[in-house]
Structure formats: structure tokens, C-alpha cells
Design an enzyme around this catalytic site. Structure first.
Site, PDB file in Angstrom:
ATOM      1  N   PHE A  44       1.011  -1.266   0.216  1.00 30.63           N
ATOM      2  CA  PHE A  44      -0.055  -0.111  -0.007  1.00 30.63           C
ATOM      3  C   PHE A  44       1.352   1.457  -0.094  1.00 30.63           C
ATOM      4  O   PHE A  44       1.738   1.235   1.279  1.00 30.63           O
ATOM      5  CB  PHE A  44      -0.586  -0.465   0.846  1.00 30.63           C
ATOM      6  CG  PHE A  44      -2.023  -1.431   1.160  1.00 30.63           C
ATOM      7  CD1 PHE A  44      -3.265  -1.054   0.919  1.00 30.63           C
ATOM      8  CD2 PHE A  44      -1.520  -2.381   2.165  1.00 30.63           C
ATOM      9  CE1 PHE A  44      -4.035  -2.139   0.824  1.00 30.63           C
ATOM     10  CE2 PHE A  44      -2.381  -3.863   1.868  1.00 30.63           C
ATOM     11  CZ  PHE A  44      -4.164  -3.391   1.741  1.00 30.63           C
ATOM     12  N   VAL A  82       2.855  -1.566   4.932  1.00 37.45           N
ATOM     13  CA  VAL A  82       2.068  -0.507   3.906  1.00 37.45           C
ATOM     14  C   VAL A  82       3.450   0.037   4.252  1.00 37.45           C
ATOM     15  O   VAL A  82       4.691   0.544   5.493  1.00 37.45           O
ATOM     16  CB  VAL A  82       1.321  -0.105   5.371  1.00 37.45           C
ATOM     17  CG1 VAL A  82       1.233   1.471   5.191  1.00 37.45           C
ATOM     18  CG2 VAL A  82       0.176  -1.219   5.270  1.00 37.45           C
ATOM     19  N   CYS A  83       3.682   1.441   3.346  1.00 38.77           N
ATOM     20  CA  CYS A  83       5.111   2.546   2.819  1.00 38.77           C
ATOM     21  C   CYS A  83       4.842   3.068   4.641  1.00 38.77           C
ATOM     22  O   CYS A  83       3.718   3.827   5.026  1.00 38.77           O
ATOM     23  CB  CYS A  83       4.924   3.078   1.727  1.00 38.77           C
ATOM     24  SG  CYS A  83       5.886   4.430   1.733  1.00 38.77           S
ATOM     25  N   VAL A  84       6.579   3.366   5.170  1.00 34.31           N
ATOM     26  CA  VAL A  84       6.462   3.994   5.843  1.00 34.31           C
ATOM     27  C   VAL A  84       6.112   5.337   6.178  1.00 34.31           C
ATOM     28  O   VAL A  84       5.474   6.252   6.417  1.00 34.31           O
ATOM     29  CB  VAL A  84       7.162   3.565   7.043  1.00 34.31           C
ATOM     30  CG1 VAL A  84       9.020   3.683   6.836  1.00 34.31           C
ATOM     31  CG2 VAL A  84       7.494   3.905   7.941  1.00 34.31           C
ATOM     32  N   ALA A  87       2.337   6.679   5.154  1.00 36.48           N
ATOM     33  CA  ALA A  87       1.339   6.290   6.087  1.00 36.48           C
ATOM     34  C   ALA A  87       1.939   6.968   7.855  1.00 36.48           C
ATOM     35  O   ALA A  87       0.981   7.601   8.160  1.00 36.48           O
ATOM     36  CB  ALA A  87       1.822   5.050   6.929  1.00 36.48           C
TER      37      ALA A  87
END
Lengths: 135, 98
Positions: A44, A82-84, A87
Site C-alpha cells: 500500500f 504499508v509504506c512507512v 503512512a
């Protein structure tokens, strides 16, 4: 003739409930096993990270995207990455990040995991297909 | 190496399909999903290179009322989501245009 038994990675860039990419990706992912393929992971990115919002609470007569991602994870044991960087900017923090930034609660749902962009590159190299569901 | 070009925007609001027309090589395929299915309206979808097939996702067409006979171009082939999965497997790579 379709190649059999491929390993898939999906990239979801669209925000839930505004446009359709989350629905398209879920429907595609749910159809993979019947065609003999395997879903390894979903990454994501950008506004797609909102799919991992722990407090997502749609009206009961509407599709619950978070529950569908969780069901997908349970059914196919795929990683939900999830791309940190995307996010944190959007207020989606796991326990560790919440603590580090002084918040009481995490806002990232399990089993989603915060990861770096390197994981996306690795997914693209490791798996047979990478399919992007864009905004 | 063949490519499946994934288009999710309508040709009425985006010029992406025109760009795909220039990029698609012989043996490639175009998959219209989401609002991309509107591009299949009418008798003729814009010409593509030889042996470039155009498909549309029936679920997305039905959701937009485009599933009745004769509404979409006869040269566009309808596929369900299983057919969409098969197309991604048959082609070496899938390229998403937004």
C-alpha cells in the site's frame, strides 16, 4: 494458455471509498486461487495506506474494506505491507511509531505492517507478477 | 515480451488511452477496468497496432449500465475477473496507466 501457479504481488495506490482501486485489487486478489495462482503480498503506497486505518467504521450496509483485507490475509496468508513514509505523513502509526511520536494509541490495523519502499522493489523482483491498482 | 496495459480512466476524461495506443506493440493487450470501460462505448474504439486485443471487465461494465448488447464496441472483448487474472498470467508484465 495461461502460465500456471504464478506468485503475485499487488500495489494499491488509491484511497479507499473515494475511487475504486481498493475494490478492484480485492476482487482481483480473491480470484487468484481459483486460477491456480498465489497472492504473496499487497503493498500500500500513497493514499492507498488509508486502507490500513484501524478505526475504519463504514456504515453497516456498505462494504467494510478493512475486514475484507483481513479476510484476504487469513485466506491466502499474504503480507499486507504499508509504506512507512506514506503512512506516517497520513497519521497511520503502529505501536512502535505511536510511542516514538508520543501518541497513546496506534492507528495502523493489524495485520498490516509498516515497511520501507525497499520491500516493494523486493516484491517486484521476487514474484512473477506485480499488478498496480492506481488512483 | 508482451505487455498487458491496464487502463482505469475513461477516454472522455483522460488522454491515457491515446498514449497507450502509441505504446502498445504487436501482441500486447489492453484491459479496460473501472471508468476505463467507458472507452468501449460506441462502434469503434480508436485503432491499435495489429494483433493488439482490447478487453473490458464485465463486472465494471455492468456496474455502469454498459452490459447490454450493442452498447460497447464489438471489437472489445468482455472478460470476467477470472479472465482478467488469466490475461495478467498470459502476458509477461502488466503496466498500469493512470
Amino acid at each position: 494458455m495461461a502460465a500456471a501457479g504464478l506468485s503475485y504481488a499487488l500495489l494499491v495506490q488509491g484511497s479507499p471509498y473515494s475511487r475504486q482501486p481498493a475494490h478492484s485489487a480485492l476482487r482481483f486478489a480473491e480470484a487468484l486461487p481459483d486460477q491456480g495462482h498465489r497472492l504473496a503480498c499487497v503493498f500500500f503506497y500513497h493514499d492507498g495506506v488509508y486502507n490500513a486505518a484501524a478505526m475504519m467504521s463504514p456504515p453497516p450496509d456498505e462494504p467494510h474494506l478493512l475486514m475484507r483485507w483481513r479476510a484476504l490475509h487469513d485466506a491466502q496468508q499474504c503480507e499486507l505491507l504499508v509504506c512507512v513514509a506514506s503512512a506516517l505523513r497520513r497519521g497511520l502509526l503502529d505501536d512502535g511509531e505511536a510511542q516514538r511520536h508520543g501518541f497513546e494509541h496506534a492507528s495502523l490495523a493489524s495485520p498490516f505492517e509498516l515497511t520501507g519502499l525497499g520491500q516493494l522493489i523486493e516484491a517486484a523482483q521476487r514474484h512473477d507478477r506485480l499488478i498496480t491498482f492506481g488512483p | 515480451m508482451s505487455t498487458l496495459h491496464l487502463v482505469n480512466h475513461s477516454a472522455f476524461t483522460s488522454r491515457v488511452l491515446e498514449e497507450v495506443r502509441h505504446a502498445a506493440q504487436e501482441g500486447d493487450a489492453i484491459m479496460l477496468i473501472e471508468d476505463g470501460v467507458y472507452s468501449a462505448l460506441g462502434a469503434d474504439i480508436m485503432p491499435f497496432a495489429p494483433r493488439v486485443s482490447v478487453y473490458l471487465l464485465t463486472e465494471d461494465a455492468r456496474a455502469r449500465g454498459l452490459d447490454a448488447d450493442g452498447i460497447t464496441s464489438a471489437s472489445v472483448r468482455p472478460v470476467d475477473v477470472a479472465g482478467f487474472v488469466n490475461l495478467t498470467a498470459e502476458h509477461d508484465r502488466t503496466l498500469s496507466w493512470s
